[in-house]
Design an enzyme around this catalytic site. Structure first.
Site, short mmCIF file in Angstrom:
data_model
loop_
_atom_site.label_atom_id
_atom_site.label_comp_id
_atom_site.label_asym_id
_atom_site.label_seq_id
_atom_site.Cartn_x
_atom_site.Cartn_y
_atom_site.Cartn_z
N GLU A 48 -13.19 3.03 3.39
CA GLU A 48 -13.05 1.61 3.05
C GLU A 48 -13.54 0.73 4.19
O GLU A 48 -14.22 -0.27 3.98
CB GLU A 48 -11.58 1.30 2.74
CG GLU A 48 -11.33 -0.15 2.35
CD GLU A 48 -9.85 -0.42 2.08
OE1 GLU A 48 -9.50 -1.61 1.96
OE2 GLU A 48 -9.05 0.54 2.00
N GLU A 107 0.51 1.11 3.29
CA GLU A 107 0.40 0.55 1.93
C GLU A 107 -0.24 1.57 0.98
O GLU A 107 0.24 1.77 -0.15
CB GLU A 107 -0.43 -0.73 1.96
CG GLU A 107 -0.73 -1.32 0.60
CD GLU A 107 -2.12 -1.91 0.51
OE1 GLU A 107 -2.87 -1.56 -0.42
OE2 GLU A 107 -2.48 -2.71 1.39
N HIS A 108 -1.29 2.22 1.43
CA HIS A 108 -1.96 3.23 0.61
C HIS A 108 -1.03 4.40 0.30
O HIS A 108 -1.03 4.92 -0.82
CB HIS A 108 -3.21 3.75 1.31
CG HIS A 108 -4.40 2.87 1.14
ND1 HIS A 108 -5.57 3.30 0.53
CD2 HIS A 108 -4.63 1.57 1.48
CE1 HIS A 108 -6.45 2.32 0.52
NE2 HIS A 108 -5.91 1.25 1.09
N HIS A 139 -1.68 -1.10 6.87
CA HIS A 139 -2.57 -0.93 5.72
C HIS A 139 -2.58 0.53 5.24
O HIS A 139 -2.56 0.79 4.03
CB HIS A 139 -3.99 -1.37 6.11
CG HIS A 139 -5.00 -1.15 5.04
ND1 HIS A 139 -6.02 -0.24 5.16
CD2 HIS A 139 -5.15 -1.72 3.82
CE1 HIS A 139 -6.76 -0.25 4.06
NE2 HIS A 139 -6.26 -1.14 3.24
#
Length: 446
Positions: A153, A76-77, A73
């Site tokens: 997040e 991905e950022h 994840h």
């Protein structure tokens, strides 16, 4: 609860097209591969002059190295933080300035990036995507800022949300050895330790054309797409891919129960999640019957659980049933219920278990079967109305190693499921010994 993929419920809801839509699609889905191993799927839809480019990588949170949960994840950022050709922030800025709408998501099984844009901008879109597949060059400062973004997040999505907190713990209790045990976003203590080198090593290992699927949906044909794909992606070299070292889940033989008391909880919730087969794992033939069972038990106000618990016994105010069948590994069959005020969890649970026992032993009426099958076939008659929706559908289908015709055959395969198959799937799946029952409750008074 995390269903291995952020959008898997949407995929299930978008996969089942009405027969007319399936017939329209079947003749037009085309695919080809480049010499470097890139798989390309083209889904024409000429209603508007726009195209969605979605590229899927066969790597996700289940591939995070042990002790580095959240790496897929985080990576991905960082795909938006710059390359040698385009500095950090330029990807999104260029896409927006040319009418593009871009985003990405990470699941346990795969990771996807998409841009919806005018057809005329597709060459630029491909150039941008191929560039960042080739190599990333984020700065140290940008990496640290982005790590703080994913940490925040997690705080917002999980730690400030008691329902999400409990769901995360339920997944961890349900899958003891399989990598679905770890949350997609990662555990906070491990996220804090992720480094720039971790991300670059992850990219070098997994982000190559022979580990990717490019899906183009919209106002385009394979004949138009192939020269563009060759031009922008054909030069990227293939690489030796590492194996996906996924530990398997041992036989489950113990019912688990977890409870979370939280000051932000005003309305108690009861949830039970079963570890079950998926379209790609375990008794795969039980996946379609489980989709139908989910509709019979919890598909709207005419479903068994709603009628029994809400209408007749007035024990609950809300019933949800979700079967998340499109996963590479074991799937989940989840029942979530909000009790009426002053109804005890014990009373509610006894009533639920009684209905579940009926599902195993008493069979199903023709009316129930007809309604469930109609819902499954009709839910997604509008699946082709959007741009990236079909790319999401086909992406998860291919992540599970299913053919592109799985979409078009769906109505017929749903119709072919028998009551006996549903009963067998219920008997194999609705076992307390392969479940976690979770209680979300207000904070206890000292």
């Amino acid at each position: 609860m995390d269903k291995r993929i952020i959008a898997v419920s949407a995929v299930i809801a978008a996969l089942i097209c009405a027969p007319a839509c399936a017939a329209e699609t079947s003749a037009r889905i085309e695919s080809f591969s480049l010499a470097n191993g890139l798989e390309v799927i083209v889904i024409p839809n000429h209603r508007i002059p726009a195209v969605s480019q979605m590229i899927w990588y066969k790597v996700g949170a289940a591939d995070d190295p042990r002790g580095k949960s959240g790496l897929a994840h985080f990576h991905e950022h960082t795909m938006f933080l710059g390359t040698a050709r385009h500095k950090g922030g330029e990807y999104a800025a260029i896409a927006a300035s040319h009418g593009g709408d871009e985003n990405a998501f990470t699941g346990h099984d795969g990771t996807a990036y998409f841009i919806n844009s005018p057809k005329s901008e597709l060459p630029l879109v491909m150039e941008l995507e191929a560039d960042r597949m080739n190599a990333l060059t984020p700065s140290d400062d940008a990496m640290e800022r982005e790590k703080q973004v994913i940490i925040e997040e997690r705080r917002m999505r999980i730690e400030n949300n008691p329902e999400a907190m409990l769901a995360e713990q339920a997944d961890a209790a349900l899958f003891r050895n399989h990598p679905y045990h770890w949350p997609t976003i990662g555990w906070m203590n491990e996220m804090e330790g992720l480094t720039k080198q971790d991300v670059l090593d992850f990219h070098k290992a997994w982000y190559h054309p022979n580990n990717a699927i490019l899906i183009l949906s919209g106002d385009i044909t394979a004949a138009e797409a192939k020269p563009l794909v060759e031009k922008y992606y054909g030069h990227l070299p293939k690489a030796a891919m590492p194996p996906r070292h996924w530990t398997d889940e041992p036989p489950q033989n113990t019912a688990r129960r977890i409870t979370l008391h939280h000051p932000n909880v005003k309305q108690p919730q009861w949830t039970r999640t079963y570890a079950v087969a998926s379209v790609a794992y375990g008794k795969k033939e039980e996946a379609l019957p489980l989709f139908i069972l989910g509709e019979i038990l919890g598909g709207g106000k005419s479903s068994r659980l709603y009628q029994s618990l809400v209408v007749e016994q007035k024990l609950a105010s809300k019933v949800d049933v979700d079967y998340s069948g499109f996963t590479i590994g074991p799937s989940t069959f989840e029942i979530g219920i909000i009790p009426e005020n002053d109804v005890s969890m014990e009373t509610l649970e006894k009533a639920v278990d009684k209905e579940l026992q009926r599902a195993v032993t008493e069979g199903y009426t023709d009316k129930e079967l007809g309604r469930a099958k109609t819902l499954l076939k009709a839910e997604t008659i509008y699946a082709r109305d959007g741009l990236e929706g079909m790319g999401r559908i086909m992406g998860w289908v291919r992540m599970c190693s299913l053919g592109t015709d799985y979409f078009t055959k769906w109505p017929d395969t749903i119709d072919a499921v028998t009551p006996e198959q549903i009963s067998a799937a219920a008997k194999d799946s609705l076992l307390l010994t392969q479940s976690v029952t979770a209680f979300l409750l207000p904070e206890e008074t000292p």
